[in-house]
Design an enzyme around this catalytic site. Structure first.
Site, PDB file in Angstrom:
ATOM      1  N   HIS A 245       0.842  -1.199   0.000  1.00 53.80           N
ATOM      2  CA  HIS A 245       0.000   0.000   0.000  1.00 53.80           C
ATOM      3  C   HIS A 245       0.875   1.244   0.000  1.00 53.80           C
ATOM      4  CE1 HIS A 245       0.668  -0.194   4.390  1.00 53.80           C
ATOM      5  NE2 HIS A 245       0.233   1.051   4.469  1.00 53.80           N
TER       6      HIS A 245
ATOM      7  N   HIS B 265       0.811   5.680   1.007  1.00 51.25           N
ATOM      8  CA  HIS B 265       0.163   6.849   1.596  1.00 51.25           C
ATOM      9  C   HIS B 265       0.778   8.074   0.947  1.00 51.25           C
ATOM     10  CE1 HIS B 265      -1.577   4.554   4.916  1.00 51.25           C
ATOM     11  NE2 HIS B 265      -0.382   4.046   5.169  1.00 51.25           N
TER      12      HIS B 265
ATOM     13  N   TYR C 179      11.781   4.285   0.168  1.00 49.83           N
ATOM     14  CA  TYR C 179      10.686   4.646  -0.737  1.00 49.83           C
ATOM     15  C   TYR C 179       9.777   5.699  -0.094  1.00 49.83           C
ATOM     16  CZ  TYR C 179      12.451   0.159  -2.264  1.00 49.83           C
ATOM     17  OH  TYR C 179      13.274  -0.872  -2.621  1.00 49.83           O
TER      18      TYR C 179
END
Length: 176
Positions: free
Chosen positions: A60, A62, A148
């Site tokens: 996932h 954000h 990342y």
């Protein structure tokens, strides 16, 4: 079917959580990080947005992003990002009959979480949340160790110090 209400504010800033469909044990986003970066850049060239904060985790991501004045169409950007990323991957995932019916891939969850940022405190809390997320998930012991993330750009801009959040020991399981 739920009736989703979205806040469309021209030039607004939003926090997003975008998930892969198969989350357990999936590392597709970090494995294909260069593809994701390329797709995001291509979408930004045609439909600009400013990345305030971003973190990509294995399954996932954000982000906090701001749209240009007069533009509130974050849905278009996410549709383009998810579609281009999916189309660039080989068709190896299991695709449900419903997704097949609608010509969808089995890569992303259909919906994502968005939150319209209301003020400076709300903005800072969400940017902090984005950057601390790899630590929260136990992927690293220090925020700076996750590659990342825009955290590193924020360190260069002196928004954060390199040791922001310090060295935190992650304990898993019961006990004291």
């Amino acid at each position: 079917m739920p009736n989703y209400r979205r806040a469309f504010v021209a030039g607004g800033t939003w926090f997003f959580t975008v998930n892969l469909l198969q989350r357990h044990g999936n590392n597709l986003l970090v494995r294909e990080i260069e593809l994701l970066r390329r797709v995001v850049q291509q979408v930004r060239q045609k439909h600009p947005f400013y990345i305030d904060a971003w973190v990509v985790l294995p399954e996932h991501l954000h982000c906090v992003l701001t749209l240009p004045p007069g533009d509130s169409d974050f849905s278009l950007r996410w549709r383009l990002i998810k579609t281009a990323f999916s189309r660039a991957l080989p068709r190896e995932e299991r695709i449900s009959a419903t997704r097949q019916k609608y010509g969808e891939r089995g890569i992303w969850q259909r919906h994502y979480w968005e939150h319209l940022i209301r003020d400076e405190l709300d903005f800072q809390r969400h940017v902090d949340y984005v950057h601390v997320n790899p630590l929260k998930h136990g992927l690293v012991k220090r925020v700076r160790d996750w590659p990342y993330s825009t955290f590193h750009q924020h360190v260069v801009k002196e928004i954060y110090s390199l040791d922001w959040c310090g060295d935190v020991e992650i304990h898993v399981g019961g006990g004291d």
